[in-house]
Write a protein that holds these residues in place. Structure first.
Motif, PDB file in Angstrom:
ATOM      1  N   GLN A 762       0.844  -1.203   0.000  1.00  0.00           N
ATOM      2  CA  GLN A 762       0.000   0.000   0.000  1.00  0.00           C
ATOM      3  C   GLN A 762       0.868   1.236   0.000  1.00  0.00           C
ATOM      4  O   GLN A 762       1.897   1.293   0.689  1.00  0.00           O
ATOM      5  CB  GLN A 762      -0.925   0.010   1.223  1.00  0.00           C
ATOM      6  N   ASP A 763       0.466   2.232  -0.728  1.00  0.00           N
ATOM      7  CA  ASP A 763       1.151   3.515  -0.794  1.00  0.00           C
ATOM      8  C   ASP A 763       0.488   4.468   0.188  1.00  0.00           C
ATOM      9  O   ASP A 763      -0.713   4.718   0.104  1.00  0.00           O
ATOM     10  CB  ASP A 763       1.069   4.073  -2.220  1.00  0.00           C
ATOM     11  N   TYR A 764       1.327   4.983   1.099  1.00  0.00           N
ATOM     12  CA  TYR A 764       0.788   5.895   2.142  1.00  0.00           C
ATOM     13  C   TYR A 764       1.064   7.349   1.830  1.00  0.00           C
ATOM     14  O   TYR A 764       1.006   8.220   2.712  1.00  0.00           O
ATOM     15  CB  TYR A 764       1.412   5.565   3.506  1.00  0.00           C
ATOM     16  N   ASN A 765       1.370   7.634   0.625  1.00  0.00           N
ATOM     17  CA  ASN A 765       1.638   9.039   0.300  1.00  0.00           C
ATOM     18  C   ASN A 765       0.380   9.900   0.404  1.00  0.00           C
ATOM     19  O   ASN A 765       0.463  11.130   0.558  1.00  0.00           O
ATOM     20  CB  ASN A 765       2.219   9.127  -1.125  1.00  0.00           C
ATOM     21  N   TYR A 766      -0.773   9.280   0.267  1.00  0.00           N
ATOM     22  CA  TYR A 766      -2.006  10.093   0.313  1.00  0.00           C
ATOM     23  C   TYR A 766      -2.239  10.680   1.707  1.00  0.00           C
ATOM     24  O   TYR A 766      -3.062  11.570   1.894  1.00  0.00           O
ATOM     25  CB  TYR A 766      -3.217   9.238  -0.067  1.00  0.00           C
ATOM     26  N   LEU A 767      -1.494  10.162   2.709  1.00  0.00           N
ATOM     27  CA  LEU A 767      -1.672  10.719   4.064  1.00  0.00           C
ATOM     28  C   LEU A 767      -1.220  12.165   4.136  1.00  0.00           C
ATOM     29  O   LEU A 767      -1.663  12.932   4.996  1.00  0.00           O
ATOM     30  CB  LEU A 767      -0.902   9.881   5.086  1.00  0.00           C
ATOM     31  N   ASP A 769      -1.959  14.339   2.101  1.00  0.00           N
ATOM     32  CA  ASP A 769      -3.049  15.222   1.626  1.00  0.00           C
ATOM     33  C   ASP A 769      -4.158  15.385   2.657  1.00  0.00           C
ATOM     34  O   ASP A 769      -5.149  16.081   2.404  1.00  0.00           O
ATOM     35  CB  ASP A 769      -3.649  14.638   0.332  1.00  0.00           C
ATOM     36  N   TRP A 770      -4.029  14.744   3.766  1.00  0.00           N
ATOM     37  CA  TRP A 770      -5.134  14.803   4.768  1.00  0.00           C
ATOM     38  C   TRP A 770      -5.052  16.017   5.678  1.00  0.00           C
ATOM     39  O   TRP A 770      -5.910  16.230   6.517  1.00  0.00           O
ATOM     40  CB  TRP A 770      -5.104  13.544   5.633  1.00  0.00           C
ATOM     41  N   GLY A 771      -4.037  16.781   5.558  1.00  0.00           N
ATOM     42  CA  GLY A 771      -3.957  17.984   6.373  1.00  0.00           C
ATOM     43  C   GLY A 771      -2.934  17.874   7.482  1.00  0.00           C
ATOM     44  O   GLY A 771      -2.287  16.836   7.666  1.00  0.00           O
ATOM     45  N   PRO A 772      -2.746  19.002   8.205  1.00  0.00           N
ATOM     46  CA  PRO A 772      -1.726  19.042   9.286  1.00  0.00           C
ATOM     47  C   PRO A 772      -2.029  18.073  10.405  1.00  0.00           C
ATOM     48  O   PRO A 772      -1.138  17.691  11.145  1.00  0.00           O
ATOM     49  CB  PRO A 772      -1.771  20.496   9.762  1.00  0.00           C
ATOM     50  N   GLU A 773      -3.309  17.679  10.572  1.00  0.00           N
ATOM     51  CA  GLU A 773      -3.606  16.765  11.673  1.00  0.00           C
ATOM     52  C   GLU A 773      -2.948  15.405  11.460  1.00  0.00           C
ATOM     53  O   GLU A 773      -2.640  14.695  12.427  1.00  0.00           O
ATOM     54  CB  GLU A 773      -5.128  16.582  11.813  1.00  0.00           C
ATOM     55  N   PHE A 774      -2.715  15.013  10.244  1.00  0.00           N
ATOM     56  CA  PHE A 774      -2.137  13.702   9.947  1.00  0.00           C
ATOM     57  C   PHE A 774      -0.685  13.803   9.458  1.00  0.00           C
ATOM     58  O   PHE A 774      -0.162  12.899   8.813  1.00  0.00           O
ATOM     59  CB  PHE A 774      -2.973  12.975   8.885  1.00  0.00           C
ATOM     60  N   LYS A 775      -0.063  14.937   9.757  1.00  0.00           N
ATOM     61  CA  LYS A 775       1.317  15.148   9.290  1.00  0.00           C
ATOM     62  C   LYS A 775       2.270  14.153   9.925  1.00  0.00           C
ATOM     63  O   LYS A 775       3.122  13.554   9.251  1.00  0.00           O
ATOM     64  CB  LYS A 775       1.746  16.573   9.610  1.00  0.00           C
ATOM     65  N   LYS A 776       2.182  13.964  11.231  1.00  0.00           N
ATOM     66  CA  LYS A 776       3.067  13.033  11.934  1.00  0.00           C
ATOM     67  C   LYS A 776       2.877  11.620  11.428  1.00  0.00           C
ATOM     68  O   LYS A 776       3.844  10.861  11.226  1.00  0.00           O
ATOM     69  CB  LYS A 776       2.763  13.106  13.447  1.00  0.00           C
ATOM     70  N   TYR A 781       4.732   6.762   8.319  1.00  0.00           N
ATOM     71  CA  TYR A 781       4.542   5.780   7.261  1.00  0.00           C
ATOM     72  C   TYR A 781       5.432   6.059   6.057  1.00  0.00           C
ATOM     73  O   TYR A 781       5.781   5.174   5.296  1.00  0.00           O
ATOM     74  CB  TYR A 781       3.069   5.711   6.856  1.00  0.00           C
ATOM     75  N   GLY A 782       5.785   7.293   5.929  1.00  0.00           N
ATOM     76  CA  GLY A 782       6.711   7.593   4.849  1.00  0.00           C
ATOM     77  C   GLY A 782       8.084   7.013   5.111  1.00  0.00           C
ATOM     78  O   GLY A 782       8.746   6.473   4.239  1.00  0.00           O
TER      79      GLY A 782
END
Length: 790
Positions: A762-767, A769-776, A781-782
């Protein structure tokens, strides 16, 4: 200038004119000479002095109320400068000039054109002027004169305050002043007799007189009696002109009332009276009236009645009615025709307010004799006693005679009497009575211990007249018989110490008996004779209605026997004597040296095992220490907590445990495992397990497949409604927690639990794009993805 008046021509006024002229000459001068100066005319500077001229004048008079067809001549003005050629002009000014008074400007004659009233205006002040008709220059200085209105007798005297109302005491002396009347006359009091008033009496003689000058009214007779005549109407006349013929008069009425004085003593109309009073008259009631007449009124007629002697003075009393002034005769004691048929009273009536001026008129009191006839009345039977007291023994047979009541007809006929019981209460039905003899008998069996006393009412009536009934109270006392055995006064808890000595008193007992003191006041105590001699205890009768329990041996052992039973016999002193048996329980106890009880049953059980007090205390102490260690161990284990997050590098999901004791032993609702389930997984309603419901709840329908679509808000509302309507809810607040996770997220799971053993593509790069709340999360995952690639 001469001023002349023709009023003096009247023969009637000759003398008056003479006096007036003399009066004017003395005060004003018959001829008044003045030095006249002319005014500056048209620039002339010199003053021309005329020859001495003068006005000759007097006061003018004019009669009032002149009713003639022609104007009334008043007088004449004349100047010395008037040569009779008409060159002099006379001018009149002042009060009434030109309206009331007119002047002939050529001759100077003054006339009055109107009828004058002196009572409205007494005089007029006018000014006279003589001028040259050609040049209009004054020939004489202006002069002032007065025209007086001469009074005539045209006003009658008047009584302004009438009519009058006045009082005078009767029997007053002759000449007593009653009232002063005054009449006023509007005519001139200084001129003639027009206002001179004389008083006279037109009506009221010979009772009253009036002073002709002062108008004072006085009594004219001796001893005027109000009782003979009370009101008088007196007419007083006032006449002017000193009462001469032709004078005017006025009258008024004076209403005179004679006031009362106490000059009449009271008198009874008759010297002998007779009064009928029935013997049935109630004590204290009024039985008759008597009155003495007094011609006076008010307080002078007040009187007091008294009984001065007579054989009925103690039976009757008399009082006075203040309004009617009557003597009210009342009954003090009951009457009895059969004993006394008549009474004689001497009654006196006397005035209470005396006037000693009239004491010579006789004693102000009177006496009469009153004979009272007592009337025979058919009376109800009369009992020989006002009340009766009877006695009967309890347990007496039905029909036992209790007593007899007796009544007689008090009348001379002496009719036969019948008796009966007035059944007003249930108690009356316990007895019967013989209608002819009055003997009372029992109708039931009595128990003195239940009801010791009965009160009944017996009535008696005449056979000839059953409507006349009399009553008498009868009290019946129930006498006691010895029908109750004695009993112990109470239950006794008797204790004997293990270290007791022989002959020691361990308890004193007493007895009671429901019978009265005459049957069983003396009690006898003894041990039951049917049993063998008791080796442990004995009983001693103290001969004062008490008995003592004594020990018979030394020392008692609880281990051997801890309870003893002691049967006793109690008998009373009644006839015949009654007795009863009772059993006393004696417990063996351990006692202190001073006799205080230490323990009885509990210690006896432990002692049999051979354990001492010290051993028991040691065992209890060990148990307490063990319990404390267990509680401390449990507390330390609960206080140990795991950290919420182990480290930042550990990305595994962690289960965090929170230790919460909840609401206690009864609170099992707060942590019900069904609360953590999804609403779609709930199968049935979970009820509280801490309280048993009194009402069985209605069965809950099983959830259908539609629960998958239930909203969490509707789920919580449903739970709240069920809690509110639950009949097993305890009476305190209960916190119910619903930890609802919700349905599965459409985004899928981001858990890495499944990636521990398998590789994920699975590619977690889309995380990112979810905003600053999911930055960490995106960084974590990166980094993992980069390591995996490497």
């Amino acid at each position: 200038m001469k001023i002349t008046s023709t009023s003096c021509i009247c023969p009637v006024l000759v003398c008056l004119c003479f006096v007036q002229r003399c009066y004017g000459a003395a005060h004003h001068g018959s001829i008044k000479v003045t030095r006249n100066q002319t005014r500056h005319v048209e620039g002339e500077t010199e003053v021309h002095h005329r020859p001495k001229r003068g006005w000759v004048w007097n006061q003018f008079f004019v009669l009032e109320e002149h009713m003639g067809p022609d104007p009334q001549y008043v007088g004449k003005l004349h100047s010395n400068s008037d040569k009779g050629d008409g060159s002099v002009k006379y001018i009149l000014t002042g009060e009434g000039a030109g309206t009331i008074f007119i002047i002939d400007d050529t001759t100077g004659d003054i006339h009055s054109t109107k009828s004058l009233d002196r009572e409205q205006k007494t005089h007029y002040v006018l000014h006279a002027q003589a001028i040259d008709r050609r040049t209009n220059k004054p020939l004489e200085p202006e002069s002032e004169f007065i025209i007086k209105v001469q009074d005539i007798n045209d006003n009658a005297p008047k009584f302004t305050d009438g009519p009058y109302i006045v009082t005078v005491p009767e029997m007053s002396e002759m000449g007593t002043s009653v009232l002063q009347v005054t009449a006023t006359d509007a005519d001139d009091p200084t001129y003639g007799n027009s206002a001179r008033v004389v008083y006279s009496i037109l009506q009221g003689q010979p009772y009253f007189s009036v002073d002709p000058k002062t108008g004072v009214i006085r009594t004219a007779l001796h001893n005027m009696d109000r009782e003979a005549r009370e009101h008088y109407s007196v007419v007083i006349q006032a006449k002017d002109m000193a009462g001469q013929v032709g004078g005017l008069s006025g009258s008024t009425t004076v209403n005179i009332t004679l006031t009362d004085v106490n000059d009449n003593p009271p008198r009874f109309p008759q010297k002998h009276y007779q009064l009928y009073v029935p013997e049935s008259a109630q004590v204290g009631s009024a039985v008759g009236k008597i009155k003495a007449n007094d011609a006076d009124t008010g307080s002078n007629a007040d009187m007091k009645y008294t009984i001065i002697n007579g054989d009925g003075a103690g039976v009757f009393s008399i009082s006075t009615d203040k309004e009617t002034r009557e003597g009210i005769l009342s009954l003090k004691k009951p009457l009895n025709y059969e004993k006394k048929k008549s009474y004689t009273l001497n009654i006196e009536g006397a005035n209470t307010h005396l006037d000693f001026r009239f004491s010579h008129l006789g004693p102000f009191k009177d006496v009469t004799m009153l004979k009272i006839i007592v009337g025979d009345v058919d009376e109800p039977p009369l009992f020989t006693m006002p009340s009766y007291l009877m006695e009967v023994y309890e347990n007496a047979k039905i029909g036992t005679a209790v007593g007899t009541v007796t009544a007689q007809d008090p009348d001379t006929a002496n009719s036969l009497v019948r008796y009966f019981i007035d059944y007003n209460t249930e108690e009356d039905r316990y007895f019967t009575i013989d209608a002819n003899t009055g003997t009372i008998k029992t109708a039931k069996i009595f128990d003195r211990e239940e009801t010791p006393w009965y009160n009944i009412t017996v009535a008696a009536s005449e056979i000839d007249n059953p409507g006349l009934v009399s009553h008498v109270p009868v009290g019946i006392r129930i006498l006691d018989v010895n029908d109750n055995p004695p009993e112990l006064a109470r239950e006794y808890d008797i204790v004997v110490c293990e270290n007791a000595k022989p002959g020691q008193v361990i308890q004193t007992i007493t007895a009671t008996d429901k019978d009265n003191s005459a049957n069983g006041a003396r009690f006898h105590f003894s041990l039951d004779e049917g049993l063998s001699l008791n080796p442990n205890f004995t009983l001693r009768d103290n001969e004062d209605n008490t008995a003592s329990i004594l020990t018979r041996r030394r020392r008692y052992s609880r281990t051997t026997q801890d309870i003893y039973y002691l049967p006793i016999l109690i008998s009373d002193g009644g006839v015949p004597p009654l007795s009863s048996s009772s059993t006393l329980t004696v417990r063996v106890c351990a006692c202190e040296r001073d006799g205080r009880v230490r323990t009885c049953h509990a210690e006896a059980f432990l002692s049999s095992a051979g354990l001492s007090t010290g051993a028991l205390i040691a065992i209890l102490l060990c148990v307490v220490i063990l319990l404390a260690i267990v509680v401390l161990f449990i507390t330390l284990r609960r206080s140990k907590k795991e950290p919420l997050i182990i480290s930042e590098e550990d990305v595994r999901e962690n289960v965090v445990t929170y230790d919460d004791e909840g609401g206690g032993e009864e609170d099992t609702e707060a942590f019900d495992i069904t609360a953590l389930r999804n609403p779609s997984a709930a199968e049935e309603l979970k009820y509280r397990r801490d309280v048993r419901p009194e009402v069985k709840p209605a069965p809950r329908p099983h959830p259908s497949s539609s629960l998958d679509s239930i909203n969490v808000q509707e789920f919580i509302k449903q739970r709240l409604a069920e809690a509110d309507l639950d009949p097993s809810v305890p009476p305190y607040d209960s916190l119910q927690t619903y930890a609802y996770e919700g349905h599965r997220s459409e985004a899928g799971s981001i858990s890495s639990l499944d990636s521990v053993t398998t590789q994920s593509d699975q590619d977690y790069n889309y995380l990112g794009d979810w905003g600053p709340e999911f930055k960490k999360l995106a960084e974590l995952y990166g980094e993992i993805e980069s390591e995996r690639t490497t």
